[in-house]
Write an enzyme that holds these catalytic residues in place. Structure first.
Site, short mmCIF file in Angstrom:
data_model
loop_
_atom_site.label_atom_id
_atom_site.label_comp_id
_atom_site.label_asym_id
_atom_site.label_seq_id
_atom_site.Cartn_x
_atom_site.Cartn_y
_atom_site.Cartn_z
N GLU A 76 18.65 27.46 1.97
CA GLU A 76 18.84 27.41 3.43
C GLU A 76 20.02 26.53 3.82
O GLU A 76 20.02 25.32 3.53
CB GLU A 76 17.55 26.87 4.10
CG GLU A 76 17.65 26.90 5.61
CD GLU A 76 16.35 26.53 6.33
OE1 GLU A 76 15.26 26.74 5.75
OE2 GLU A 76 16.44 26.05 7.46
N LYS A 256 7.26 22.33 8.75
CA LYS A 256 8.16 23.18 7.95
C LYS A 256 9.48 22.44 7.73
O LYS A 256 10.06 22.48 6.65
CB LYS A 256 8.39 24.51 8.67
CG LYS A 256 9.09 25.57 7.83
CD LYS A 256 10.60 25.51 7.88
CE LYS A 256 11.25 26.61 7.05
NZ LYS A 256 12.71 26.51 7.02
N ASP A 272 6.25 21.76 -9.37
CA ASP A 272 5.57 22.95 -8.89
C ASP A 272 5.52 22.94 -7.35
O ASP A 272 4.71 22.22 -6.75
CB ASP A 272 4.15 22.94 -9.51
CG ASP A 272 3.33 24.16 -9.17
OD1 ASP A 272 3.64 24.82 -8.17
OD2 ASP A 272 2.37 24.43 -9.90
N HIS A 369 23.64 24.83 12.67
CA HIS A 369 23.17 25.92 11.84
C HIS A 369 24.22 27.01 11.74
O HIS A 369 24.51 27.52 10.68
CB HIS A 369 21.91 26.53 12.47
CG HIS A 369 20.70 26.34 11.64
ND1 HIS A 369 20.35 27.19 10.65
CD2 HIS A 369 19.76 25.38 11.65
CE1 HIS A 369 19.25 26.77 10.08
NE2 HIS A 369 18.86 25.67 10.67
C1 MEV Z 1 14.38 24.89 10.20
O1 MEV Z 1 14.39 25.29 8.84
C2 MEV Z 1 13.50 23.68 10.41
C3 MEV Z 1 13.32 23.25 11.87
O2 MEV Z 1 12.81 24.33 12.63
C4 MEV Z 1 12.32 22.10 11.86
C5 MEV Z 1 11.86 21.68 13.23
O3 MEV Z 1 11.87 22.46 14.18
O4 MEV Z 1 11.44 20.49 13.32
C6 MEV Z 1 14.62 22.81 12.47
#
Ligand code: MEV
Length: 417
Positions: A76, A256, A272, A369
């Site tokens: 990513e 995430k 793992d 991004h």
């Molecule tokens: C993207 O991979 C992760 C985010 O969505 C985490 C978040 O919103 O805190 C930027």
């Protein structure tokens, strides 16, 4: 020049000069090896090729006053940039304070529908000493390394199951093989007491016994942007944290972001990722309510952040020892103990989270991004090394950035050469 502005060769040289890489590891990385053929053909079943991912590093992690360059494997874009940005803001406040519980692995031997479970649980209890000996005898060598069985409990569950729970110190290994071997030996012996086959004997991926915590205090000034005051950003990050503690939809995305960093280091070190994910996600739902793993609060003139993660990791054994890239990653981390690796990974999760929240409550994440996404688009469109930079510049001038646009621009670029 900043680290990210260097060429790959310069980055490698800089890491050697700073003592994070040996010259041999540098040469290995420079030559970009895939997996050795024998390893690639024997690591999994039915191999037909290799699937490689980039190994990057996030410099500038100050953890308990010690500097780390953190190896990360991720597909990513912007994850590694975000981790170093988070680490940089945190370094301004003195870095991370981390602590880890001793690394222990737990396994369970389960019997279902043992007739008269209370009676048999009692029988097992009277044979606890013998069960202990059986477990130890199943893997005697671990004692030599200072590890071994630390606990053996017998419990009943839902008036249906009997469980023998063993806790083992696997030393430097994650402990899955060790604990499964011990559990199976205990199961065979316990079957003779209970007079029925065990339902299963297996490691538990719930790693509540092995948690690591990281705390940071980030000065407002380190959070400030060109347009926004650091204190306001700190308040907005604290609000984003509060939101993630009451809104399930947000909590999942918040976590995430943390796992972007956690998984990348877990993978880089040959550990793992599925075990780590399973353990961490169950911890997030520990109070029967899935919640944000981290907390951010404004305190006096700084932003205070905390993260605790249950992590079952190793620094030797199985694939960790076999994978050359995992060995290099551990060398970059200066051969950490398992507990130190747990602390580093928790620190990376917190840095990753800070950078994400900082972007979300200021410019939004799309700007950063998209600039990294442009690189991926340029490469997907077929740009050669010497074309990527020009194509990325052109992509940034477009109102919309996608693969069709990238291909069209590349065609134009080539026509004008
Ligand atoms: C993207 O991979 C992760 C985010 O969505 C985490 C978040 O919103 O805190 C930027």
């Amino acid at each position: 020049m900043k680290f990210y502005q260097l060429t790959r060769e310069q980055r490698l040289d800089k890491l050697v000069a700073a003592g994070f890489l040996t010259p041999a590891a540098r040469d290995y990385l420079w030559q970009q090896h895939g997996l050795p053929e024998t390893l690639a053909t024997h690591l999994t079943e039915n191999p037909i090729g290799q699937y490689t991912l980039p190994l990057g590093v996030a410099p500038g992690f100050i953890i308990n006053s010690h500097e780390y360059v953190v190896p990360m494997v991720t597909e990513e874009p912007s994850v590694i940039a975000a981790a170093s940005h988070g680490a940089k803001m945190i370094a301004a406040g003195g870095g991370f304070k981390t602590i880890a519980q001793p690394h222990l692995a737990v396994g369970e031997v389960v019997f279902d529908h043992a007739d008269n479970i209370d009676y048999f649980a009692q029988q097992l209890l009277t044979q606890r000493q013998k069960l202990w000996q059986v477990a130890v005898a199943a893997h005697p060598s671990i004692q030599k390394y200072g590890g071994g069985l630390r606990d053996l409990q017998i419990i009943t569950l839902a008036q249906r199951f009997i469980k023998i729970i063993i806790t083992v110190d696997p030393q430097k290994a994650m402990g899955a093989n060790l604990i499964n071997t011990m559990c199976e030996a205990v199961a065979r012996y316990a079957e003779q007491i209970i007079h029925q086959p065990a339902l299963m004997a297996i490691l538990s991926n719930q790693a509540l016994q092995s948690k690591a915590s990281a705390q940071v205090d980030v000065p407002f000034l380190a959070l400030a942007t060109k347009n926004l005051d650091g204190k306001l950003i700190a308040q907005r990050i604290a609000a984003a944290s509060d939101l993630a503690h009451v809104d399930l939809q947000r909590a999942v995305t918040h976590n995430k972001g943390i796992m972007n960093g956690v998984d990348a280091v877990t993978l880089a070190t040959g550990n793992d990722t599925r075990a780590v994910e399973a353990s961490v996600q169950s911890f997030a739902a520990a109070n029967n309510q899935y919640q944000a793993l981290s907390t951010w609060q404004v305190r006096d003139d700084y932003l205070h952040g905390e993260l605790t993660l249950p992590l079952l990791l190793g620094v030797v054994g199985g694939t960790i020892t076999a994978l050359p890239m995992a060995q290099i990653s551990l060398a970059i981390l200066q051969q950490p103990t398992v507990e130190k690796l747990m602390e580093i990974i928790t620190a990376v999760g917190l840095a990753q989270n800070l950078a994400a929240l900082h972007a979300l409550v200021t410019d939004g994440i799309q700007r950063g991004h998209m600039s990294l996404h442009a690189n991926a688009l340029a490469i997907s469109a077929g740009a050669h090394d010497d074309e990527v930079g020009k194509l990325v510049t052109l992509l940034h001038q477009q109102p919309k950035m996608n693969l069709t646009v990238a291909k069209k621009l590349l065609k134009q670029l080539r026509q004008h050469v």
